[in-house]
Design a protein around this motif. Sequence first.
Motif, short mmCIF file in Angstrom:
data_model
loop_
_atom_site.label_atom_id
_atom_site.label_comp_id
_atom_site.label_asym_id
_atom_site.label_seq_id
_atom_site.Cartn_x
_atom_site.Cartn_y
_atom_site.Cartn_z
N PRO A 1 -0.87 -2.57 -13.34
CA PRO A 1 0.18 -1.56 -13.35
C PRO A 1 1.46 -2.04 -12.67
O PRO A 1 2.56 -1.67 -13.08
CB PRO A 1 -0.44 -0.39 -12.59
CG PRO A 1 -1.90 -0.59 -12.71
CD PRO A 1 -2.10 -2.08 -12.73
N SER B 1 1.04 4.65 -10.54
CA SER B 1 0.00 4.32 -11.51
C SER B 1 -1.09 5.37 -11.45
O SER B 1 -1.53 5.77 -10.37
CB SER B 1 -0.59 2.94 -11.22
OG SER B 1 -1.69 2.67 -12.06
N SER C 1 1.28 3.84 -16.29
CA SER C 1 2.25 3.62 -15.22
C SER C 1 3.53 4.39 -15.50
O SER C 1 3.88 4.63 -16.65
CB SER C 1 2.57 2.12 -15.10
OG SER C 1 1.39 1.38 -14.88
#
Length: 230
Positions: free
Chosen positions: A59, A109, A114
């Motif tokens: 992420p 995240s 994300s």
Amino acid sequence: MGHSTRTSGRLRIVLTALLLGAAACSVAPGSHRPADGKAAGPPPQIIPSLPRPPFPEKPRQAILRMAREDGTAPAHESQIALAEYDNSDYGPALIWRPEKTDSLCVGSSTGKGSSKYCPTAEKLHLGTLPVPGVDIFQNVSQFTTGRRQTEWTGMLMARGEEIDHLSCQGRAFPVRRVFSFQHDNVPFTVYTVTVSEDLPSDYRVSVRRGGGSAEERLSFPGWQITPASC
């Protein structure tokens, strides 16, 4: 003559025994001597608690890729700070100042992917809000912990002062200092905070400014249906 020699010898033996006894009783600073008289070992060491897991790398790279694409990336990845929350399973998040824009970014995240939030200085009212002061940077969100407790988490921003803690109905809630920057020669500091769901929405904020202490009031909009004062 022989008697005198024997006496001197006994005195030397006694003095030697006293010196050895004194040396045995002396203890070096910072050490200790067990009751059984054995040699003292090294002083006990305090083992620090293990750090929380870092921000996941996949992420993180996704957030940085989005930032590079829209021009909100930092000058260097080392300028990204990790925003963690005390007493909560929520987070962490990434926070940084872009190199090319006058904004402040937060990357998060979740299990769904994300996200990145980059409000500009104008949206944050950095040049218009009174200094000193405290405001909400990122709205609080409700979060249920692994202990089945519901908490509220969010980010606060102090202008020209430092936050010590929030309090309500005799309970104090610590803040975590996660990021700081300057805008128009005014120091700004971002904090994360976690509080209990069952308390009102209007909190007392203990701050430090100009070498002294003061108190602010901070309301969390939409926290509860009927806001109440702490």
